[in-house]
Scaffold this motif. Structure first.
Motif, PDB file in Angstrom:
ATOM      1  N   CYS A 155      74.963  22.782 -13.128  1.00  0.00           N
ATOM      2  CA  CYS A 155      75.609  22.794 -12.293  1.00  0.00           C
ATOM      3  C   CYS A 155      73.941  22.818 -10.885  1.00  0.00           C
ATOM      4  O   CYS A 155      73.039  21.787 -10.355  1.00  0.00           O
ATOM      5  CB  CYS A 155      75.949  23.279 -10.877  1.00  0.00           C
ATOM      6  SG  CYS A 155      78.024  23.001 -10.356  1.00  0.00           S
ATOM      7  N   HIS A 156      72.619  23.564 -11.878  1.00  0.00           N
ATOM      8  CA  HIS A 156      71.324  24.203 -11.537  1.00  0.00           C
ATOM      9  C   HIS A 156      70.863  23.440 -12.413  1.00  0.00           C
ATOM     10  O   HIS A 156      69.690  22.489 -12.035  1.00  0.00           O
ATOM     11  CB  HIS A 156      71.060  25.874 -11.353  1.00  0.00           C
ATOM     12  CG  HIS A 156      72.094  26.002 -10.260  1.00  0.00           C
ATOM     13  ND1 HIS A 156      71.036  26.278  -8.837  1.00  0.00           N
ATOM     14  CD2 HIS A 156      73.219  27.239  -9.759  1.00  0.00           C
ATOM     15  CE1 HIS A 156      72.092  26.973  -8.363  1.00  0.00           C
ATOM     16  NE2 HIS A 156      73.579  27.410  -9.249  1.00  0.00           N
ATOM     17  N   VAL A 157      71.181  22.872 -13.378  1.00  0.00           N
ATOM     18  CA  VAL A 157      70.537  22.087 -14.371  1.00  0.00           C
ATOM     19  C   VAL A 157      70.506  20.655 -14.865  1.00  0.00           C
ATOM     20  O   VAL A 157      68.907  19.084 -14.506  1.00  0.00           O
ATOM     21  CB  VAL A 157      71.043  22.528 -15.972  1.00  0.00           C
ATOM     22  CG1 VAL A 157      70.248  21.940 -17.256  1.00  0.00           C
ATOM     23  CG2 VAL A 157      69.988  23.862 -16.293  1.00  0.00           C
ATOM     24  N   ALA A 158      71.770  19.318 -13.846  1.00  0.00           N
ATOM     25  CA  ALA A 158      71.989  19.032 -13.898  1.00  0.00           C
ATOM     26  C   ALA A 158      71.619  18.608 -12.437  1.00  0.00           C
ATOM     27  O   ALA A 158      71.363  19.338 -11.531  1.00  0.00           O
ATOM     28  CB  ALA A 158      73.214  19.101 -13.378  1.00  0.00           C
ATOM     29  N   GLU A 159      70.786  17.537 -12.336  1.00  0.00           N
ATOM     30  CA  GLU A 159      70.358  16.301 -11.008  1.00  0.00           C
ATOM     31  C   GLU A 159      71.442  15.847 -10.516  1.00  0.00           C
ATOM     32  O   GLU A 159      70.956  14.593  -9.684  1.00  0.00           O
ATOM     33  CB  GLU A 159      68.916  16.103 -12.146  1.00  0.00           C
ATOM     34  CG  GLU A 159      67.749  16.831 -12.257  1.00  0.00           C
ATOM     35  CD  GLU A 159      66.297  16.136 -12.843  1.00  0.00           C
ATOM     36  OE1 GLU A 159      66.239  15.104 -12.075  1.00  0.00           O
ATOM     37  OE2 GLU A 159      65.765  16.801 -12.767  1.00  0.00           O
ATOM     38  N   GLU A 160      71.899  15.784 -11.256  1.00  0.00           N
ATOM     39  CA  GLU A 160      72.935  15.197 -10.446  1.00  0.00           C
ATOM     40  C   GLU A 160      74.664  16.040 -10.222  1.00  0.00           C
ATOM     41  O   GLU A 160      74.462  16.672 -11.583  1.00  0.00           O
ATOM     42  CB  GLU A 160      73.445  13.135 -10.738  1.00  0.00           C
ATOM     43  CG  GLU A 160      74.089  13.864 -13.096  1.00  0.00           C
ATOM     44  CD  GLU A 160      74.134  12.496 -13.240  1.00  0.00           C
ATOM     45  OE1 GLU A 160      73.635  11.604 -12.915  1.00  0.00           O
ATOM     46  OE2 GLU A 160      74.546  12.537 -14.487  1.00  0.00           O
ATOM     47  N   PRO A 161      75.420  15.451  -9.026  1.00  0.00           N
ATOM     48  CA  PRO A 161      76.410  16.313  -9.400  1.00  0.00           C
ATOM     49  C   PRO A 161      77.551  16.152 -10.460  1.00  0.00           C
ATOM     50  O   PRO A 161      77.027  15.090 -11.386  1.00  0.00           O
ATOM     51  CB  PRO A 161      77.716  14.933  -8.667  1.00  0.00           C
ATOM     52  CG  PRO A 161      77.216  13.911  -7.824  1.00  0.00           C
ATOM     53  CD  PRO A 161      75.925  13.937  -8.620  1.00  0.00           C
ATOM     54  N   ILE A 162      78.462  16.890 -10.655  1.00  0.00           N
ATOM     55  CA  ILE A 162      79.136  17.349 -12.015  1.00  0.00           C
ATOM     56  C   ILE A 162      80.447  16.367 -11.430  1.00  0.00           C
ATOM     57  O   ILE A 162      81.129  17.176 -10.954  1.00  0.00           O
ATOM     58  CB  ILE A 162      79.266  18.530 -12.691  1.00  0.00           C
ATOM     59  CG1 ILE A 162      77.799  19.185 -12.530  1.00  0.00           C
ATOM     60  CG2 ILE A 162      80.127  18.706 -13.331  1.00  0.00           C
ATOM     61  CD1 ILE A 162      78.067  20.190 -13.338  1.00  0.00           C
ATOM     62  N   TYR A 163      81.214  15.654 -11.688  1.00  0.00           N
ATOM     63  CA  TYR A 163      82.494  15.304 -11.757  1.00  0.00           C
ATOM     64  C   TYR A 163      83.375  15.983 -12.671  1.00  0.00           C
ATOM     65  O   TYR A 163      83.289  16.593 -14.055  1.00  0.00           O
ATOM     66  CB  TYR A 163      83.236  13.557 -12.427  1.00  0.00           C
ATOM     67  CG  TYR A 163      81.306  13.397 -11.287  1.00  0.00           C
ATOM     68  CD1 TYR A 163      82.688  11.640 -10.456  1.00  0.00           C
ATOM     69  CD2 TYR A 163      80.396  12.932 -11.760  1.00  0.00           C
ATOM     70  CE1 TYR A 163      81.594  11.661  -9.160  1.00  0.00           C
ATOM     71  CE2 TYR A 163      79.837  12.210 -10.966  1.00  0.00           C
ATOM     72  CZ  TYR A 163      80.024  11.406 -10.391  1.00  0.00           C
ATOM     73  OH  TYR A 163      78.959  10.527  -9.508  1.00  0.00           O
ATOM     74  N   ILE A 164      84.521  16.594 -12.555  1.00  0.00           N
ATOM     75  CA  ILE A 164      86.087  17.398 -12.662  1.00  0.00           C
ATOM     76  C   ILE A 164      86.930  16.163 -12.587  1.00  0.00           C
ATOM     77  O   ILE A 164      87.695  15.936 -11.494  1.00  0.00           O
ATOM     78  CB  ILE A 164      85.965  18.690 -11.850  1.00  0.00           C
ATOM     79  CG1 ILE A 164      84.679  19.297 -11.453  1.00  0.00           C
ATOM     80  CG2 ILE A 164      87.004  19.676 -12.308  1.00  0.00           C
ATOM     81  CD1 ILE A 164      84.118  20.024 -12.614  1.00  0.00           C
TER      82      ILE A 164
END
Length: 86
Positions: free
Chosen positions: A20-29
Motif C-alpha cells: 500500500c505504501h509503495v503503490a501510487e494507486e489503490p490495491i484491488y482485493i
C-alpha cells in the motif's frame, strides 16, 4: 497497471501494508474471482479526498457561473475597500 490480489493474501498484513505504501494507486482485493474491496495508504487516501473536494468546488463554481451567480471582481473589491475603509 492496477495491483489485484485475492482476499486470502490479506493474511500477510506487513506485506500488504508495504504494498500500500509503495503503490501510487489503490490495491484491488478479489473474493471468489470478483472485486470485493479496495485498499490504499492513508497518504493516498488523503490525496484522493483533497482531489475529490477540489473537483466538487470546481463543479460548484461552474454551476454558479452558468446560473449567473457571479459578481464583478473590481466592484466587489471596491465595496470591501469602502466597507473596511482601506
Amino acid at each position: 497497471m492496477p495491483k489485484i490480489i485475492p482476499i486470502k493474501d490479506l493474511k500477510n498484513t506487513s506485506q500488504i501494508s508495504e504494498m500500500c505504501h509503495v503503490a501510487e494507486e489503490p490495491i484491488y482485493i478479489t473474493k471468489n474471482g470478483y472485486g470485493d474491496m479496495v485498499i490504499m495508504s492513508v497518504e493516498m487516501y488523503e490525496i484522493t479526498m483533497k482531489r475529490l473536494n477540489m473537483y466538487r468546488q470546481l463543479e460548484l463554481s461552474e454551476n454558479q457561473i452558468d446560473t449567473g451567480k457571479t459578481r464583478d471582481a473590481r466592484e466587489s473589491l471596491d465595496n470591501l475597500k469602502k466597507k473596511y475603509a482601506i
